[in-house]
Write an enzyme that holds these catalytic residues in place. Structure first.
Site, PDB file in Angstrom:
ATOM      1  N   CYS A   2       0.841  -1.195   0.000  1.00  0.00           N
ATOM      2  CA  CYS A   2       0.000   0.000   0.000  1.00  0.00           C
ATOM      3  C   CYS A   2       0.877   1.246   0.000  1.00  0.00           C
ATOM      4  CB  CYS A   2      -0.940   0.102   1.193  1.00  0.00           C
ATOM      5  SG  CYS A   2      -2.007  -1.312   1.418  1.00  0.00           S
ATOM      6  N   ARG A  27       3.232   0.304  -5.286  1.00  0.00           N
ATOM      7  CA  ARG A  27       3.159  -0.375  -3.996  1.00  0.00           C
ATOM      8  C   ARG A  27       1.893  -1.209  -3.847  1.00  0.00           C
ATOM      9  NH1 ARG A  27       6.693   1.491  -0.233  1.00  0.00           N
ATOM     10  NH2 ARG A  27       5.363   0.689   1.409  1.00  0.00           N
ATOM     11  N   TRP A  76      -2.960  -2.615  -1.642  1.00  0.00           N
ATOM     12  CA  TRP A  76      -2.691  -4.006  -1.996  1.00  0.00           C
ATOM     13  C   TRP A  76      -3.394  -4.816  -0.909  1.00  0.00           C
ATOM     14  CZ3 TRP A  76      -0.215  -8.310   0.149  1.00  0.00           C
ATOM     15  CH2 TRP A  76       0.089  -9.343  -0.739  1.00  0.00           C
ATOM     16  N   ASN A 103      -1.221   1.404   6.055  1.00  0.00           N
ATOM     17  CA  ASN A 103      -0.394   0.446   5.312  1.00  0.00           C
ATOM     18  C   ASN A 103       0.135  -0.542   6.339  1.00  0.00           C
ATOM     19  OD1 ASN A 103       1.558  -0.862   3.742  1.00  0.00           O
ATOM     20  ND2 ASN A 103       3.084   0.713   4.142  1.00  0.00           N
ATOM     21  N   GLY A 104      -0.120  -1.836   6.127  1.00  0.00           N
ATOM     22  CA  GLY A 104       0.371  -2.842   7.069  1.00  0.00           C
ATOM     23  C   GLY A 104      -0.738  -3.781   7.499  1.00  0.00           C
ATOM     24  N   GLU A 486      16.710 -15.653 -12.734  1.00  0.00           N
ATOM     25  CA  GLU A 486      16.117 -14.321 -12.881  1.00  0.00           C
ATOM     26  C   GLU A 486      15.305 -14.224 -14.189  1.00  0.00           C
ATOM     27  OE1 GLU A 486      15.390 -11.873 -11.247  1.00  0.00           O
ATOM     28  OE2 GLU A 486      15.370 -10.087 -12.492  1.00  0.00           O
ATOM     29  N   LYS A 490      11.326 -13.306 -14.252  1.00  0.00           N
ATOM     30  CA  LYS A 490      10.779 -12.181 -15.020  1.00  0.00           C
ATOM     31  C   LYS A 490       9.608 -12.665 -15.870  1.00  0.00           C
ATOM     32  CE  LYS A 490      12.064  -9.127 -13.423  1.00  0.00           C
ATOM     33  NZ  LYS A 490      12.909  -9.298 -12.321  1.00  0.00           N
ATOM     34  N   GLU A 493       6.449 -13.521 -13.660  1.00  0.00           N
ATOM     35  CA  GLU A 493       5.704 -12.402 -13.080  1.00  0.00           C
ATOM     36  C   GLU A 493       5.107 -11.487 -14.149  1.00  0.00           C
ATOM     37  OE1 GLU A 493       7.982  -9.709 -10.586  1.00  0.00           O
ATOM     38  OE2 GLU A 493       9.785 -10.062 -11.752  1.00  0.00           O
ATOM     39  N   HIS A 509      19.939 -34.616 -14.155  1.00  0.00           N
ATOM     40  CA  HIS A 509      19.513 -35.242 -12.905  1.00  0.00           C
ATOM     41  C   HIS A 509      17.999 -35.200 -12.738  1.00  0.00           C
ATOM     42  CE1 HIS A 509      23.659 -35.701 -11.627  1.00  0.00           C
ATOM     43  NE2 HIS A 509      23.872 -34.450 -12.028  1.00  0.00           N
ATOM     44  N   LYS A 612       5.160  -3.863  -5.505  1.00  0.00           N
ATOM     45  CA  LYS A 612       6.607  -3.752  -5.584  1.00  0.00           C
ATOM     46  C   LYS A 612       7.296  -3.933  -4.243  1.00  0.00           C
ATOM     47  CE  LYS A 612      10.272  -1.483  -7.832  1.00  0.00           C
ATOM     48  NZ  LYS A 612      10.640  -2.715  -8.519  1.00  0.00           N
TER      49      LYS A 612
HETATM   50  C1  F6R Z   1      10.865  -9.243  -8.976  1.00  0.00           C
HETATM   51  C2  F6R Z   1      10.970  -8.361  -7.831  1.00  0.00           C
HETATM   52  C3  F6R Z   1      10.912  -8.969  -6.477  1.00  0.00           C
HETATM   53  C4  F6R Z   1      11.810  -8.182  -5.505  1.00  0.00           C
HETATM   54  C5  F6R Z   1      11.642  -8.718  -4.079  1.00  0.00           C
HETATM   55  C6  F6R Z   1      12.554  -7.998  -3.104  1.00  0.00           C
HETATM   56  O1  F6R Z   1      10.978  -8.541 -10.177  1.00  0.00           O
HETATM   57  O2  F6R Z   1      11.050  -7.173  -7.970  1.00  0.00           O
HETATM   58  O3  F6R Z   1      11.241 -10.319  -6.490  1.00  0.00           O
HETATM   59  O4  F6R Z   1      13.139  -8.302  -5.922  1.00  0.00           O
HETATM   60  O5  F6R Z   1      10.311  -8.557  -3.668  1.00  0.00           O
HETATM   61  O6  F6R Z   1      12.297  -6.628  -3.106  1.00  0.00           O
HETATM   62  P1  F6R Z   1      13.336  -5.614  -2.489  1.00  0.00           P
HETATM   63  O7  F6R Z   1      14.551  -5.620  -3.356  1.00  0.00           O
HETATM   64  O8  F6R Z   1      12.640  -4.291  -2.484  1.00  0.00           O
HETATM   65  O9  F6R Z   1      13.652  -6.110  -1.111  1.00  0.00           O
END
Ligand code: F6R
Length: 617
Positions: A2, A27, A76, A103-104, A486, A490, A493, A509, A612
């Site tokens: 949020c 957020r 969120w 938020n929380g 990674e 990507k 998501e 394996h 995010k």
């Molecule tokens: C994926 C992504 C997440 C963040 C993870 C940690 O694209 O962005 O996997 O890397 O939530 O977030 P931070 O770096 O803000 O602790």
């Protein structure tokens, strides 16, 4: 998660709030709302399920009154589905004169709700937040003192919260409290701001204060007071935001992600700047407080989540290889619950773009309590993680708005290269010449990323062509392995496609059973000059999957003609020191996922179900 924003001042409050929410929408984006006290002194609230644009449309059609105080929220969902009713702000009391955003998670909300229901409160939502709104309203009805009422209530709440509140009868003040959730104050001239992070107000002011744990802010247009939950005054230093407001806007790009991928030469360059001389020498003044520890470090534990954890995996290879210190990478949420062994000579490095990821914050608090030293690698100034760590090495990627991390990832890896070189220099594990040579290679990275970006047509086309793929596999070895992970993340998501990253050597394996005719497999190929002959091994792995029908796309070093024989497409990246290759090889994978997602008509910047900054455990 949020996003929250608050404002008191002469500007049009609705514009300030909606502008702030736009920059905080990363957020959370399942509903949004604002409350203002208009010039007639009435509290007006508008909230809508769905993305912020729906609320903006609504307000454009039926404007709210001119106002100079207000609060705004982008959600969120945790408690209660994303509906209009569950959207914030929530109103408190029978008179509905109090508005509150949060938020929380309020962990003891069930018990507090029962108490309020018994006292006759009527709830309009299923949220935990509304409990706080009713509690503050009830206290205010008794005492007539908003600050005291707020203080009484926040002391009763358990869990994580940033709460902003305002009341129609106190039209000049916004109150805020924070525990385990972020809150930053923006200091203006005759106006003041509150935000979940500085992005909320960076276009209006560069002066900010990070609010501490268990603190309350009393925000008026010409004054800001901070106190702890006991009511004692607190002094906090202000800092200057080094983000440029334009960096937090799309600036003509089709998406924030497209812009942030393109920002990577600058993100990496800025992270190196002033830390790496043209002679290849590394100077990390930020680590001065760790100087006496460095010779004694017996172990480094990198804690992080998601993409940041994959950046940490690359860091592990560099630190072990250059500084010769044992390193492990731990997912923050696993680390703290398995009784790890930590001593005063353990350096825990917490890697986080936001610096607010609750799992990583909890892991660092745990590490500090156990006596370890904590360094944070963080992208957001004033973030909780940066303030709580013993030292902080900022990545200078600038604001990252797209939910899927790109430029923060390459900046995190860059910081870990710097850390590894700093440790290696201090511990004398390699000759200065060797380390300087690596340093000089690092300096070439921004231009080399630009080269990868300039020749990205083929990977863009591939992304579009694979839009109907049901599953995509990624293979890598050594530092290419975390890049395979990674690349797969990507794609999951952004494009909602099943994808997996594997260590290429692990394939035989078990996972090789997945390969069937036409299966796309993206392989990160090490340099043919690799001293451990990994190139030959990966080429063998490619042949193994090809023999079973896979379509191989290789990400390989310029001049690698061998691999071209076995791949349907080769994406070439410049020749670089083998340890530094991840910064280049990840770029085509970011572009691939972005293009595939866009070709499927999906929202590249705001993928479903995500936010995010994950500020809940
Ligand atoms: C994926 C992504 C997440 C963040 C993870 C940690 O694209 O962005 O996997 O890397 O939530 O977030 P931070 O770096 O803000 O602790």
């Amino acid at each position: 998660m949020c996003g929250i924003v608050g404002y008191v001042g002469p500007k049009s409050t609705v514009d300030v709030l909606l502008g702030g929410l736009k920059r905080l929408e990363y957020r959370g984006y399942d509903s949004a709302g604002v409350s203002v006290i208009n010039q007639q002194g009435d509290l007006e609230t508008r909230k809508r399920a769905g993305k912020l644009a729906i609320l903006v449309d609504d307000i454009t059609k039926t404007p709210l009154g001119e106002a100079h105080i207000g609060i705004g929220h982008t959600r969120w969902a945790t408690h209660g589905a994303p509906t209009d009713g569950n959207a914030h702000p929530h109103l408190g009391g029978t008179t509905q004169k109090l508005s509150l955003i949060h938020n929380g998670i309020i962990e003891n909300f069930a018990e507090l709700k029962s108490e309020l229901l018994e006292a006759g409160a009527v709830f309009a939502s299923e949220t935990d937040t509304e409990v706080a709104a009713h509690l503050v309203a009830a206290e205010y009805d008794k005492s007539g003192n908003l600050i005291e009422s707020f203080r009484t209530v926040v002391r009763r709440l358990h869990g994580a919260f940033t709460i902003l509140v305002m009341h129609e009868d106190e039209p000049g003040v916004v109150l805020a409290a924070r525990r385990n959730a972020p809150l930053v104050i923006g200091l203006g001239d005759g106006e003041n701001f509150l935000g979940s992070d500085v992005a909320a107000f960076v276009e209006h002011t560069k002066r900010a204060i990070a609010v501490g744990q268990d603190e309350i802010v009393i925000l008026r247009k010409d004054s800001v007071e901070i106190e702890n939950f006991a009511g004692d005054k607190v002094t906090r230093e202000e800092f200057v935001i080094d983000w440029d407001a334009s960096a937090a806007s799309k600036g003509g790009w089709s998406s924030f992600m497209a812009k942030e991928i393109a920002d990577q030469p600058q993100a990496v360059g800025d992270t190196l700047m002033a830390r790496l001389g043209s002679d290849g020498n590394v100077h990390l003044e930020e680590l001065a407080s760790l100087t006496s520890l460095i010779p004694n470090i017996d172990r480094i534990i990198l804690v992080a989540c998601g993409t940041a954890a994959y950046a940490a995996e690359v860091g592990k290879y560099a630190i072990e290889s250059w500084a010769r210190i044992p390193v492990s990478v731990e997912l923050s949420h696993e680390f703290r619950y398995r009784n790890p062994i930590l001593t005063k000579n353990t350096l825990v490095v917490a890697v986080s773009q936001s610096g607010e990821t609750m799992d990583t914050l909890m892991a660092t608090r745990f590490a500090k309590e156990a006596g370890a030293n904590v360094l944070s690698i963080c992208n957001t100034q004033g973030a909780t993680l940066a303030r709580e760590a013993d030292a902080v090495l900022y990545t200078h990627a600038g604001p990252e708005v797209a939910v899927a991390s790109t430029k923060a990832f390459t900046a995190q890896i860059t910081s870990m290269y710097l850390l590894a070189l700093h440790l290696a220099t201090a511990r004398g594990t390699h000759s200065l010449n060797e380390l300087q040579e690596i340093g000089r290679e690092l300096l070439k990275l921004p231009a080399q990323i630009a080269e990868v970006l300039a020749s990205s047509d083929a990977i863009r086309t591939l992304g579009k062509n694979f839009k109907d793929a049901k599953t995509v596999l990624f293979l890598g070895r050594n530092v290419g392995f975390p890049i395979a992970l990674e690349g797969a993340l990507k794609l999951k998501e952004l494009a909602y496609i099943h994808s997996e990253g594997f260590a290429a050597g692990e394939l035989k394996h078990g996972p090789i059973a997945l390969i069937e005719q036409g299966q796309p497999v993206i392989v990160i190929v090490p340099s043919p000059a690799d001293p451990d002959s990994l190139h030959a091994k990966v080429v063998s792995n490619i042949q193994e999957v090809r023999a079973r029908g896979a379509q191989v796309i290789a990400i390989a070093e310029q001049g690698d003609t061998e691999v071209a024989k076995y791949a349907v497409e080769v994406i070439y990246v410049p020749k670089v020191h083998q340890m530094l290759a991840p910064i280049l090889t990840v770029v085509p994978l970011q572009i691939f996922a972005m293009e595939l997602s866009a070709a499927k008509g999906l929202d590249v910047d705001q993928p479903r179900n995500l936010a995010k900054s994950v500020t809940v455990e």
